[in-house]
Design a protein around this motif. Structure first.
Motif, PDB file in Angstrom:
ATOM      1  N   ARG A 116       1.335   2.889 -10.929  1.00  0.00           N
ATOM      2  CA  ARG A 116       2.457   2.555 -10.500  1.00  0.00           C
ATOM      3  C   ARG A 116       3.438   3.202 -11.132  1.00  0.00           C
ATOM      4  O   ARG A 116       4.679   3.293 -10.616  1.00  0.00           O
ATOM      5  N   THR A 149       5.238   5.855  -9.203  1.00  0.00           N
ATOM      6  CA  THR A 149       6.176   5.538  -8.073  1.00  0.00           C
ATOM      7  C   THR A 149       7.607   6.062  -8.121  1.00  0.00           C
ATOM      8  O   THR A 149       8.154   6.619  -7.100  1.00  0.00           O
ATOM      9  N   PRO A 150       8.598   6.066  -9.303  1.00  0.00           N
ATOM     10  CA  PRO A 150       9.882   6.645  -9.018  1.00  0.00           C
ATOM     11  C   PRO A 150       9.666   8.179  -8.879  1.00  0.00           C
ATOM     12  O   PRO A 150      10.613   8.727  -8.260  1.00  0.00           O
ATOM     13  N   ARG A 208       7.249   9.736  -6.861  1.00  0.00           N
ATOM     14  CA  ARG A 208       6.078  10.081  -6.087  1.00  0.00           C
ATOM     15  C   ARG A 208       6.432  11.349  -5.093  1.00  0.00           C
ATOM     16  O   ARG A 208       5.611  12.128  -4.604  1.00  0.00           O
TER      17      ARG A 208
END
Length: 155
Positions: free
Chosen positions: A75, A78-79, A81
């Motif tokens: 996770r 995520t920033p 991706r």
């Protein structure tokens, strides 16, 4: 008086072909195609992936370092991706181009359709994964190193 059995000698007309034509040089597109594919797979794909991997390391490196590198929670990516997707696309593009360069380089070498370029393409295709992996690893570490010690803020 002429003989009834033989025709009189007649000189050939001017411009008549007396020797075989000179050999024209064949084009060798297989070797050139293999060389271009090899260059793209060894230089362009790793360069694109390295640039994006540096940005991934820069964007998610602080969180990865904070976790200690154990049990990585994906996770944290995520920033970044979109940049991870660029790295993946560069990986698969480089893989496809490398396989094409290897196969076409072998065919070009075996059939003498640009043998020197085919040999170079085979070498480039064989070294491509090593260059890709090394460049991406160095770029990730370098990107993560730019944010270490800044409290996670992007520089």
């Amino acid at each position: 008086m002429s003989s009834p059995f033989a025709a009189p000698y007649v000189a050939p007309a001017t411009g008549t072909l007396l020797a075989p034509p000179p050999k024209t040089r064949k084009r060798r597109p297989l070797g050139a195609f293999a060389l271009v594919a090899g260059i793209l797979s060894m230089l362009v794909a790793p360069a694109v992936a390295g640039f994006a991997a540096f940005r991934v390391g820069r964007g998610a490196g602080a969180q990865i370092v904070a976790q200690g590198g154990q049990n990585l929670d994906l996770r944290v990516l995520t920033p970044v991706r979109d940049l991870v997707l660029v790295v993946e696309i560069a990986f698969w593009s480089g893989t496809a181009l490398g396989i094409a360069a290897l196969v076409v380089g072998i065919i070009a070498t075996a059939r003498d359709r640009g043998r020197p370029m085919g040999i170079v393409a085979i070498v480039l295709a064989a070294l491509g994964p090593l260059v890709f992996g090394a460049l991406v690893a160095v770029a990730l570490v370098a990107g993560a190193g730019t944010t270490t010690g800044t409290g996670g803020a992007l520089v």
